[in-house]
Motif scaffolding. Structure first.
Motif: not given
Length: 153
Positions: A26-47, A53-56, A78-81
């Protein structure tokens, strides 16, 4: 707040210092949505713009293949590393799915401490092998077969 610009998009995220079970799918889902600027109340979105670019998330033992699905669907261009060392619940299939869905900009995956990752993933993707254009995928921290023997990569 009216006229307030949107927050900047998230491009690089290091979760490796978090408690090993605090970072989950869930944390990764929210982080990926924040990275594309698509956080919504339902947690859904895509852009198709932005994305991590880099996730550790090294050492995050609650991460599963579901997190790989979130990365593939939200950060494929976008993901490179990616660093998933000691993420013991990620499988060959999860990493394989991610690699098959992201574009060629993904250049490095670090998997130290992931003994569950086998030759099924390591030998099963052409991107792991260097090609004529140099668009290879470097896997760090894996025991790989080389000419019938094992070597650390």
């Amino acid at each position: 707040i009216p006229d307030l610009p949107p927050p900047p998009k998230l491009y690089k995220l290091d979760l490796s210092s978090c408690c090993h079970d605090a970072v989950n799918d869930t944390v990764v889902q929210l982080a990926t949505l924040a990275s594309i600027g698509k956080i919504s109340p339902t947690g859904m979105g895509h852009s198709n713009t932005g994305g991590l670019v880099h996730l550790d998330m090294s050492g995050s033992t609650a991460i599963t293949d579901k997190a790989m699905e979130h990365l593939a669907s939200n950060c494929s261009s976008s993901l490179q590393e990616l660093e998933v060392g000691y993420c013991v619940n990620i499988s060959d299939k999860g990493l394989g799915y991610l690699v098959s869905k992201v574009n060629n900009q993904l250049s490095k995956i670090t998997i130290w401490g992931c003994a569950q990752i086998t030759d099924e993933f390591l030998d099963g993707h052409a991107r792991v092998q260097q090609d004529s254009t140099g668009a290879s995928l470097e896997i760090l921290g894996a025991w790989m077969k080389q000419s019938g023997s094992f070597a650390v990569r």
